[in-house]
Write an enzyme that holds these catalytic residues in place. Structure first.
Site, PDB file in Angstrom:
ATOM      1  N   GLY A  43       0.798  -1.068   0.051  1.00  0.00           N
ATOM      2  CA  GLY A  43      -0.115  -0.049  -0.091  1.00  0.00           C
ATOM      3  C   GLY A  43       0.944   1.199   0.162  1.00  0.00           C
ATOM      4  N   GLY A  45       0.790   5.469   1.607  1.00  0.00           N
ATOM      5  CA  GLY A  45      -0.031   6.491   2.166  1.00  0.00           C
ATOM      6  C   GLY A  45       0.765   7.850   2.158  1.00  0.00           C
ATOM      7  N   GLY A  48       4.700   7.508   2.811  1.00  0.00           N
ATOM      8  CA  GLY A  48       5.520   6.511   2.111  1.00  0.00           C
ATOM      9  C   GLY A  48       4.603   5.175   1.877  1.00  0.00           C
ATOM     10  NE  ARG A  49       5.378   4.190  -3.875  1.00  0.00           N
ATOM     11  CZ  ARG A  49       5.822   3.968  -4.877  1.00  0.00           C
ATOM     12  NH1 ARG A  49       6.733   2.958  -5.372  1.00  0.00           N
ATOM     13  NH2 ARG A  49       5.367   4.834  -5.822  1.00  0.00           N
ATOM     14  CE  LYS A  64       4.685   4.056   8.747  1.00  0.00           C
ATOM     15  NZ  LYS A  64       4.201   4.412  10.076  1.00  0.00           N
ATOM     16  CG  ASP A 160      -3.651   7.182  13.631  1.00  0.00           C
ATOM     17  OD1 ASP A 160      -4.788   7.649  13.605  1.00  0.00           O
ATOM     18  OD2 ASP A 160      -3.001   7.145  12.773  1.00  0.00           O
TER      19      ASP A 160
END
Length: 595
Positions: A43, A45, A48-49, A64, A160
């Site tokens: 994925g 964001g 980053g990826r 990440k 979060d």
């Protein structure tokens, strides 16, 4: 569009493509340097990826990639690593490694992989099936709450909490992850400044005053539970935003009556506008209606226990079937190495001696022929001897070459068979140990739920094992868990040695052909100086380096055999009890026996 504009756009797209390709190659090389191979992208964001990768042992992880364009993003990534490093809990993502590429401005965090995706995706799938059963929601509720209880006790705020940051493992339990917004505090009741978190899960105090404490995590958690109960809430994003806005003003949304009054009441308490009126993680877990779910989840998951016991039984079976054959092959490995070195010496020496004798005979014949007119034929005898010596030298060289051809075929066949047999015998042992190691690492996450155990020793062994196996044994002295910790460390090392050994055999097949070409007296000189050498760095010859590597690998395989045997001995009594399913009782029995 003009032709010039089209050409310009085409060139721009080409440059962009080259740039992306360059970034991809650079990323792959960097990860390979740290012994990770990219399998696929998971994925992307804002920062980053994420990528699915595997290490040299075949274990899967998530990487990440954080693209830090400023110091704030860079510091946030480092902060996430510092927090993850100190969190060791069954329901929190495991930190594995981190590194950065300063030149490209990317920071990489390697974490545990959860095969079943995140809770948000699970909710989307469930919408087409129906509502979640209450028991399932209660299990997830308790697991997430246990994770929050742990981080709050350690003065860490997640900041979060949302379905996208709760991940599902292949064993059915959850892992709280993505600590990119997390904050470590000096004390548990302190407030963190700045507003973070996803919009529809942010609490009133964060939204209005940018002040965040542990009760702010509880608010976000309350909305997560609401969404689990009301899956259709996300079918209309405008309605969802209205519900959240109303809750900020003190109007708490209604929850489906299909769920118990106790669960409805708890969620409403968690969504109380005043942080002081929200329950803490401790207070939530103390609720009477959650007692059964707490007892069920505040322990090693049952599915892990069963799989662990099954894996140990499988290892025992594989050991009985393959170990003696593996040992015989390792012995044959050593004998083949000695044989290869002997053949190299003898064939090289034979070629050189044949050539030397032939040269000497030729010189003698020439001298005899030159002297013949002056010695009245006596030198003809010398010439005859020289010719005879030359012929003998030719015969010696020819015989050596014939011997080479025969030995080359014989040796190649021997190594080919050794390679095939080695792989067929070593693979089952290696795979069974991999499974044990993987499950052991999962189980060690739940150390906080197993009082009076030796998990700390086992964890220390695992951490040391990542840097090097040497010296680990002295830390592992008590209890079955410490024994399993040793298995995790040893099996990782065993896997590396066994895999590398297979490559050595492939390489030596190429060297076999070279062995029979070498005709250098310096080769023999090196062999005399470094006979039976197991250090490739001590010799210059490429052939001798390969033989030394083979001997070194044989030495490592002997140590592997010893480690496997020790592991088997240590587990032998325990494996015999595989019919029992309560691993804690077994651990207690083993620990008592060593006191």
């Amino acid at each position: 569009m003009s032709r010039d504009s089209s050409i310009k756009m085409s060139n721009t797209n080409q440059n962009k493509g080259h740039s992306n390709s360059f970034k991809t190659n650079t990323r792959a090389k960097l990860l390979e340097k740290h012994e990770f191979t990219i399998i696929k992208e998971l994925g992307q964001g804002l920062s980053g990826r994420t990528f699915l990768v595997k290490n040299t042992d075949g274990d899967l992880f998530v990487v990440k990639e954080v693209n830090y364009r400023d110091n704030e993003t860079h510091n946030r990534a480092k902060n996430e690593v510092s927090i993850l490093k100190k969190l060791h809990h069954g329901y929190i993502i495991i930190y594995e490694d981190s590194f950065e590429d300063i030149e490209s401005g990317h920071f990489y965090i390697v974490m545990e992989y959860c095969a079943w995706g995140d809770l948000h995706n699970k909710m989307q799938e469930q919408r087409g099936i129906g509502f979640f059963e209450e028991q399932q929601i209660l299990d997830w509720l308790v697991q997430i709450c246990l994770a929050l209880q742990y981080i709050h006790e350690n003065n860490v705020l997640h900041r979060d909490v949302k379905p996208q940051n709760v991940f599902l493992t292949e064993y059915g339990y959850i892992n709280l992850g993505d600590f990119g917004c997390a904050k470590a505090l000096m004390r548990a009741d302190a407030y963190a400044q700045t507003a973070v978190g996803t919009e529809l899960y942010v609490s009133p105090e964060v939204y209005h005053r940018q002040k965040y404490n542990s009760k702010s995590d509880i608010w976000s958690f309350g909305w997560l539970l609401y969404d689990l109960c009301m899956l259709d809430a996300w079918s209309n994003i405008i309605e969802r935003r209205c519900l959240h806005a109303n809750s900020m003003a003190g109007t708490i949304p209604e929850i489906s009556e299909r769920y118990s009054e106790d669960l409805q009441k708890l969620i409403k308490q968690m969504l109380n506008r005043n942080p002081k009126d929200r329950p803490s993680a401790d207070e939530i877990l103390a609720k009477e209606f959650l007692r059964e779910a707490v007892n069920k989840n505040e322990r090693i998951p049952e599915v892990l226990e069963k799989k662990f016991i099954k894996a140990l039984g499988a290892f025992n079976k594989v050991y009985n079937v393959n170990f003696e054959g593996f040992k015989a092959l390792v012995d044959e490995w050593g004998e083949t190495t000695d044989y290869l070195e002997d053949v190299l010496y003898k064939t090289t020496a034979g070629s050189l001696s044949g050539a030397t004798i032939g040269a000497a005979g030729g010189i003698t014949a020439v001298v005899g022929a030159i002297l013949a007119p002056f010695t009245f034929g006596a030198s003809l005898i010398v010439a005859g001897v020289g010719i005879g010596v030359g012929v003998a030298g030719g015969v010696t060289g020819a015989a050596s070459n014939i011997t080479k051809t025969a030995k080359q075929k014989q040796l190649r066949e021997k190594i080919e068979k050794l390679k095939q047999d080695y792989q067929s015998v070593s693979t089952p042992i290696l795979d069974s140990l991999k499974t044990v190691r993987k499950l052991m690492r999962k189980i060690m996450k739940f150390s906080v739920f197993v009082p009076n155990s030796t998990f700390d020793n086992a964890q220390m062994a695992w951490r040391l094992g990542r840097a090097g196996v040497a010296g680990v044994a002295e830390f592992i002295t008590l209890g079955m868990l410490a024994s399993f910790g040793r298995i995790a460390v040893q099996s990782a090392n065993i896997g590396r040695v066994v895999a590398a050994a297979s490559g050595v055999l492939s390489g030596i097949l190429v060297v076999v052909d070279v062995v029979f070409i070498v005709k250098d007296s310096r080769e023999i000189h090196e062999m005399r100086r470094h006979w039976r050498n197991d250090d490739p760095d001590k010799v210059k010859s490429s052939v001798l380096k390969s033989i030394a590597q083979m001997r070194k690998t044989h030495k490592e395989l002997c140590k592997v055999l010893e480690d496997i045997h020790k592991t088997r001995q240590e587990l032998n009594d325990y494996i015999g009890q595989t019919s029992r399913t309560d691993i804690r009782k077994l651990l207690s029995t083993f620990a008592s026996a060593h006191q």
